[in-house]
Design a protein around this motif. Sequence first.
Motif, PDB file in Angstrom:
ATOM      1  N   LYS A  38       0.968  -0.881  -0.002  1.00  0.00           N
ATOM      2  CA  LYS A  38      -0.411  -0.047  -0.340  1.00  0.00           C
ATOM      3  C   LYS A  38       0.487   1.326   0.082  1.00  0.00           C
ATOM      4  O   LYS A  38       0.285   2.311  -1.035  1.00  0.00           O
ATOM      5  N   SER A  39       2.256   1.736   0.753  1.00  0.00           N
ATOM      6  CA  SER A  39       2.947   2.104   1.022  1.00  0.00           C
ATOM      7  C   SER A  39       3.480   2.574  -0.531  1.00  0.00           C
ATOM      8  O   SER A  39       3.769   3.027  -0.851  1.00  0.00           O
ATOM      9  N   ILE A  40       3.762   1.480  -0.937  1.00  0.00           N
ATOM     10  CA  ILE A  40       5.080   1.436  -2.917  1.00  0.00           C
ATOM     11  C   ILE A  40       3.469   2.565  -3.354  1.00  0.00           C
ATOM     12  O   ILE A  40       3.516   3.199  -4.223  1.00  0.00           O
ATOM     13  N   TYR A  41       2.328   1.530  -3.384  1.00  0.00           N
ATOM     14  CA  TYR A  41       1.452   1.921  -4.186  1.00  0.00           C
ATOM     15  C   TYR A  41       0.745   3.286  -4.398  1.00  0.00           C
ATOM     16  O   TYR A  41       0.978   3.834  -5.195  1.00  0.00           O
ATOM     17  N   GLN A  42       0.797   3.686  -2.946  1.00  0.00           N
ATOM     18  CA  GLN A  42       0.623   5.147  -2.783  1.00  0.00           C
ATOM     19  C   GLN A  42       1.657   6.198  -3.473  1.00  0.00           C
ATOM     20  O   GLN A  42       1.567   7.378  -3.943  1.00  0.00           O
ATOM     21  N   SER A  43       3.157   6.439  -3.733  1.00  0.00           N
ATOM     22  CA  SER A  43       3.959   6.737  -3.944  1.00  0.00           C
ATOM     23  C   SER A  43       4.018   6.342  -5.604  1.00  0.00           C
ATOM     24  O   SER A  43       4.517   8.016  -5.634  1.00  0.00           O
ATOM     25  N   LYS A  44       3.677   5.456  -6.278  1.00  0.00           N
ATOM     26  CA  LYS A  44       3.978   5.110  -6.910  1.00  0.00           C
ATOM     27  C   LYS A  44       2.746   5.483  -8.462  1.00  0.00           C
ATOM     28  O   LYS A  44       3.121   5.116  -9.319  1.00  0.00           O
ATOM     29  N   CYS A  45       1.073   4.483  -7.785  1.00  0.00           N
ATOM     30  CA  CYS A  45       0.466   4.264  -8.732  1.00  0.00           C
ATOM     31  C   CYS A  45      -0.622   4.832  -8.625  1.00  0.00           C
ATOM     32  O   CYS A  45      -1.848   5.168  -9.451  1.00  0.00           O
ATOM     33  N   VAL A  46      -1.310   5.721  -7.580  1.00  0.00           N
ATOM     34  CA  VAL A  46      -2.279   6.274  -7.199  1.00  0.00           C
ATOM     35  C   VAL A  46      -2.282   7.728  -8.071  1.00  0.00           C
ATOM     36  O   VAL A  46      -3.743   8.124  -8.514  1.00  0.00           O
ATOM     37  N   ASN A  47      -1.737   8.303  -8.554  1.00  0.00           N
ATOM     38  CA  ASN A  47      -1.858   8.781  -9.593  1.00  0.00           C
ATOM     39  C   ASN A  47      -2.443   8.479 -11.068  1.00  0.00           C
ATOM     40  O   ASN A  47      -3.244   9.316 -11.554  1.00  0.00           O
ATOM     41  N   PRO A  92       3.172  -2.662 -22.934  1.00  0.00           N
ATOM     42  CA  PRO A  92       3.745  -2.034 -24.444  1.00  0.00           C
ATOM     43  C   PRO A  92       2.556  -0.459 -25.299  1.00  0.00           C
ATOM     44  O   PRO A  92       1.652  -0.513 -24.813  1.00  0.00           O
ATOM     45  N   LYS A  93       2.714   0.584 -25.524  1.00  0.00           N
ATOM     46  CA  LYS A  93       2.182   1.333 -26.155  1.00  0.00           C
ATOM     47  C   LYS A  93       1.244   2.244 -25.288  1.00  0.00           C
ATOM     48  O   LYS A  93       0.123   2.416 -25.781  1.00  0.00           O
ATOM     49  N   THR A  94       1.489   1.649 -23.822  1.00  0.00           N
ATOM     50  CA  THR A  94       0.798   2.332 -23.381  1.00  0.00           C
ATOM     51  C   THR A  94       1.240   3.073 -22.115  1.00  0.00           C
ATOM     52  O   THR A  94       2.546   3.173 -21.991  1.00  0.00           O
ATOM     53  N   SER A  95       0.706   3.727 -21.103  1.00  0.00           N
ATOM     54  CA  SER A  95       1.197   4.440 -19.865  1.00  0.00           C
ATOM     55  C   SER A  95       1.994   4.130 -18.727  1.00  0.00           C
ATOM     56  O   SER A  95       2.540   4.444 -17.994  1.00  0.00           O
ATOM     57  N   MET A  96       1.304   2.672 -19.082  1.00  0.00           N
ATOM     58  CA  MET A  96       1.975   1.498 -17.939  1.00  0.00           C
ATOM     59  C   MET A  96       3.397   0.969 -18.185  1.00  0.00           C
ATOM     60  O   MET A  96       2.958   0.375 -19.266  1.00  0.00           O
ATOM     61  N   MET A  97       4.062   1.860 -17.390  1.00  0.00           N
ATOM     62  CA  MET A  97       5.491   1.584 -17.214  1.00  0.00           C
ATOM     63  C   MET A  97       6.172   0.085 -16.863  1.00  0.00           C
ATOM     64  O   MET A  97       4.890  -0.534 -16.096  1.00  0.00           O
ATOM     65  N   SER A  98       6.918  -0.131 -17.016  1.00  0.00           N
ATOM     66  CA  SER A  98       7.377  -1.318 -16.141  1.00  0.00           C
ATOM     67  C   SER A  98       8.464  -0.508 -14.686  1.00  0.00           C
ATOM     68  O   SER A  98       8.994   0.139 -15.055  1.00  0.00           O
ATOM     69  N   TRP A  99       8.093  -1.632 -13.815  1.00  0.00           N
ATOM     70  CA  TRP A  99       8.450  -1.293 -12.024  1.00  0.00           C
ATOM     71  C   TRP A  99       9.493  -2.092 -12.408  1.00  0.00           C
ATOM     72  O   TRP A  99      10.499  -1.825 -10.892  1.00  0.00           O
ATOM     73  N   LYS A 100      10.357  -2.855 -13.067  1.00  0.00           N
ATOM     74  CA  LYS A 100      11.327  -3.674 -12.579  1.00  0.00           C
ATOM     75  C   LYS A 100      12.251  -3.067 -11.876  1.00  0.00           C
ATOM     76  O   LYS A 100      13.344  -3.725 -11.373  1.00  0.00           O
ATOM     77  N   LYS A 101      12.516  -2.151 -12.472  1.00  0.00           N
ATOM     78  CA  LYS A 101      14.107  -1.780 -12.280  1.00  0.00           C
ATOM     79  C   LYS A 101      13.762  -0.817 -11.061  1.00  0.00           C
ATOM     80  O   LYS A 101      15.337  -0.478 -10.387  1.00  0.00           O
ATOM     81  N   GLN A 102      12.351  -0.078 -11.613  1.00  0.00           N
ATOM     82  CA  GLN A 102      12.739   0.355  -9.727  1.00  0.00           C
ATOM     83  C   GLN A 102      12.204  -0.411  -8.422  1.00  0.00           C
ATOM     84  O   GLN A 102      12.475   0.943  -7.181  1.00  0.00           O
ATOM     85  N   LEU A 103      11.323  -1.587  -8.684  1.00  0.00           N
ATOM     86  CA  LEU A 103      11.426  -1.696  -7.776  1.00  0.00           C
ATOM     87  C   LEU A 103      11.817  -3.428  -7.149  1.00  0.00           C
ATOM     88  O   LEU A 103      12.658  -3.627  -8.377  1.00  0.00           O
ATOM     89  N   ASN A 104      11.977  -4.384  -6.376  1.00  0.00           N
ATOM     90  CA  ASN A 104      12.809  -5.249  -6.522  1.00  0.00           C
ATOM     91  C   ASN A 104      11.614  -6.068  -5.774  1.00  0.00           C
ATOM     92  O   ASN A 104      10.345  -5.471  -6.302  1.00  0.00           O
ATOM     93  N   GLU A 105      12.102  -8.199  -6.722  1.00  0.00           N
ATOM     94  CA  GLU A 105      11.443  -8.747  -6.599  1.00  0.00           C
ATOM     95  C   GLU A 105      10.358  -8.254  -4.878  1.00  0.00           C
ATOM     96  O   GLU A 105       9.269  -8.820  -4.976  1.00  0.00           O
ATOM     97  N   ALA A 106      10.694  -8.229  -3.589  1.00  0.00           N
ATOM     98  CA  ALA A 106      10.153  -8.123  -2.938  1.00  0.00           C
ATOM     99  C   ALA A 106       8.948  -7.229  -3.035  1.00  0.00           C
ATOM    100  O   ALA A 106       7.635  -7.284  -2.650  1.00  0.00           O
ATOM    101  N   GLU A 107       8.856  -6.099  -3.355  1.00  0.00           N
ATOM    102  CA  GLU A 107       8.131  -4.679  -3.723  1.00  0.00           C
ATOM    103  C   GLU A 107       7.559  -5.626  -4.690  1.00  0.00           C
ATOM    104  O   GLU A 107       6.356  -4.534  -4.010  1.00  0.00           O
ATOM    105  N   ILE A 108       7.699  -5.690  -5.012  1.00  0.00           N
ATOM    106  CA  ILE A 108       6.571  -6.399  -6.198  1.00  0.00           C
ATOM    107  C   ILE A 108       5.820  -7.328  -6.128  1.00  0.00           C
ATOM    108  O   ILE A 108       4.461  -7.071  -6.231  1.00  0.00           O
ATOM    109  N   GLN A 109       6.010  -7.882  -5.024  1.00  0.00           N
ATOM    110  CA  GLN A 109       5.493  -8.907  -4.222  1.00  0.00           C
ATOM    111  C   GLN A 109       3.931  -8.372  -3.820  1.00  0.00           C
ATOM    112  O   GLN A 109       3.423  -8.428  -3.863  1.00  0.00           O
TER     113      GLN A 109
END
Length: 120
Positions: A38-47, A92-109
């Motif tokens: 939730k904390s990560i979502y609020q900083s990265k996804c909520v917009n 691809p071809k949308t605004s949904m970007m890849s997060w694998k370089k910004q978030l580690n595996e645990a954060e993605i989970q």
Amino acid sequence: MRHTFRVKVVLGWVLALSAWCLTAQWVSAAEGDAAKGKSIYQSKCVNCHGTEGKGDGPLGQKVKPPATNFSSAESKKKSPEALQTTIENGVPKTSMMSWKKQLNEAEIQDVLAYVLSLRK
């Protein structure tokens, strides 16, 4: 008769193993910590996705295609694995970007666990 017994035993094991594999897939997707997510979502996804994951964030309807509403019937059809792939690789071809370089595996989970909690 002996052959029939063997077939039943083998079939039983196959069914049990299949059920276990299906359960393991759903459980593994929920390994993350939704509170941390939730904390990560609020900083990265909520917009884009909004505070409740309805795709109604400040940018959610401005991007093309619009941000996903996690509580929609269409979104609920996606497996946890498909959602994880989207988080990791983007779309691809949308605004949904890849997060694998910004978030580690645990954060993605963790984010995945939180997103799954928004499917109410």
